[in-house]
Design a protein around this motif. Sequence first.
Motif, mmCIF file in Angstrom:
data_model
loop_
_atom_site.group_PDB
_atom_site.id
_atom_site.type_symbol
_atom_site.label_atom_id
_atom_site.label_comp_id
_atom_site.label_asym_id
_atom_site.label_seq_id
_atom_site.Cartn_x
_atom_site.Cartn_y
_atom_site.Cartn_z
ATOM 1 N N TRP A 8 -25.421 35.638 104.264
ATOM 2 C CA TRP A 8 -26.843 36.339 102.891
ATOM 3 C C TRP A 8 -25.639 36.866 102.218
ATOM 4 C CZ3 TRP A 8 -30.568 34.557 104.558
ATOM 5 C CH2 TRP A 8 -31.351 34.858 105.767
ATOM 6 N N LEU A 11 -26.520 34.806 98.662
ATOM 7 C CA LEU A 11 -27.908 35.305 98.202
ATOM 8 C C LEU A 11 -28.769 36.749 97.865
ATOM 9 C CD1 LEU A 11 -29.792 33.774 101.376
ATOM 10 C CD2 LEU A 11 -29.488 32.614 98.481
ATOM 11 N N ILE A 12 -27.604 37.908 98.211
ATOM 12 C CA ILE A 12 -28.453 38.860 97.478
ATOM 13 C C ILE A 12 -27.002 38.932 95.971
ATOM 14 C CG2 ILE A 12 -27.330 41.195 97.767
ATOM 15 C CD1 ILE A 12 -27.705 40.924 101.221
ATOM 16 N N PHE A 14 -26.576 36.915 94.192
ATOM 17 C CA PHE A 14 -27.628 36.387 93.137
ATOM 18 C C PHE A 14 -29.233 36.843 92.875
ATOM 19 C CE2 PHE A 14 -30.348 32.981 92.129
ATOM 20 C CZ PHE A 14 -29.310 32.222 91.175
ATOM 21 N N HIS A 15 -29.847 38.187 93.992
ATOM 22 C CA HIS A 15 -30.737 38.338 93.365
ATOM 23 C C HIS A 15 -30.424 38.963 91.994
ATOM 24 C CE1 HIS A 15 -33.880 35.334 95.010
ATOM 25 N NE2 HIS A 15 -32.527 35.640 96.009
ATOM 26 N N LEU A 16 -29.537 39.434 92.064
ATOM 27 C CA LEU A 16 -28.577 40.964 91.598
ATOM 28 C C LEU A 16 -28.233 40.184 89.854
ATOM 29 C CD1 LEU A 16 -27.715 42.903 94.174
ATOM 30 C CD2 LEU A 16 -29.538 43.614 93.180
ATOM 31 N N GLU A 18 -30.037 39.306 87.792
ATOM 32 C CA GLU A 18 -30.599 39.561 86.400
ATOM 33 C C GLU A 18 -30.625 40.851 86.225
ATOM 34 O OE1 GLU A 18 -31.569 37.716 84.822
ATOM 35 O OE2 GLU A 18 -30.827 35.764 86.111
ATOM 36 N N LEU A 21 -31.991 45.887 91.204
ATOM 37 C CA LEU A 21 -33.687 45.679 92.338
ATOM 38 C C LEU A 21 -33.791 46.799 93.383
ATOM 39 C CD1 LEU A 21 -33.576 41.591 92.519
ATOM 40 C CD2 LEU A 21 -35.215 43.176 91.537
ATOM 41 N N LEU A 26 -35.306 43.515 96.352
ATOM 42 C CA LEU A 26 -34.243 42.859 97.388
ATOM 43 C C LEU A 26 -34.393 42.368 98.314
ATOM 44 C CD1 LEU A 26 -31.632 41.292 96.123
ATOM 45 C CD2 LEU A 26 -30.798 43.630 96.981
ATOM 46 N N GLN A 29 -37.420 39.177 98.314
ATOM 47 C CA GLN A 29 -36.374 37.756 97.839
ATOM 48 C C GLN A 29 -35.810 37.150 98.594
ATOM 49 O OE1 GLN A 29 -35.383 39.481 94.055
ATOM 50 N NE2 GLN A 29 -37.626 39.550 93.242
ATOM 51 N N ILE A 30 -35.347 37.538 99.696
ATOM 52 C CA ILE A 30 -34.613 37.088 100.649
ATOM 53 C C ILE A 30 -34.961 36.581 101.605
ATOM 54 C CG2 ILE A 30 -31.925 36.761 101.689
ATOM 55 C CD1 ILE A 30 -31.394 38.815 99.911
ATOM 56 N N ASP A 82 -26.018 28.195 92.716
ATOM 57 C CA ASP A 82 -26.362 27.205 92.582
ATOM 58 C C ASP A 82 -27.477 26.090 92.458
ATOM 59 O OD1 ASP A 82 -29.782 28.866 92.965
ATOM 60 O OD2 ASP A 82 -29.847 28.438 90.530
#
Length: 91
Positions: A8, A11-12, A14-16, A18, A21, A26, A29-30, A82
Motif C-alpha cells: 500500500w 500507492l498512497i 503516488f496519489h499524493l 499531485e 488530500l 485518499l 482512491q486506493i 507507474d
Amino acid sequence: MNLIGTKWKPLILFHLLEGGLRSDILQKQISGISNKMFTQTVRQLEHDGLITRKVYPVVPPKVEYQLSARGKSLEAILRSLDQWGLEDGKE
C-alpha cells in the motif's frame, strides 16, 4: 525498500504526488484497502518522515495528508514504477 516496500505504501505516496488530500478522499482512491490498513500505513509513512498529517480543528474532524520533502524525493521512483506497470500490463 524498507520505507516503501509494502503493497500500500507506494500507492498512497503516488496519489499524493499531485498535492495534499483529505484522508477520506485518499482512502477512496486506493481500491481494496481497509480502514485499519489505511490507518496503519499512513502512520508508518508519517513516522518514517515521508508524509505529513495536518488536523483541522473542525467538526467533523478533517485530516489532510501530503508528501514531506523526503517523500517528494521519491517522485522519480514512483513515476518510474507507474510507467513500468503500464508497459508491463500491455504484454
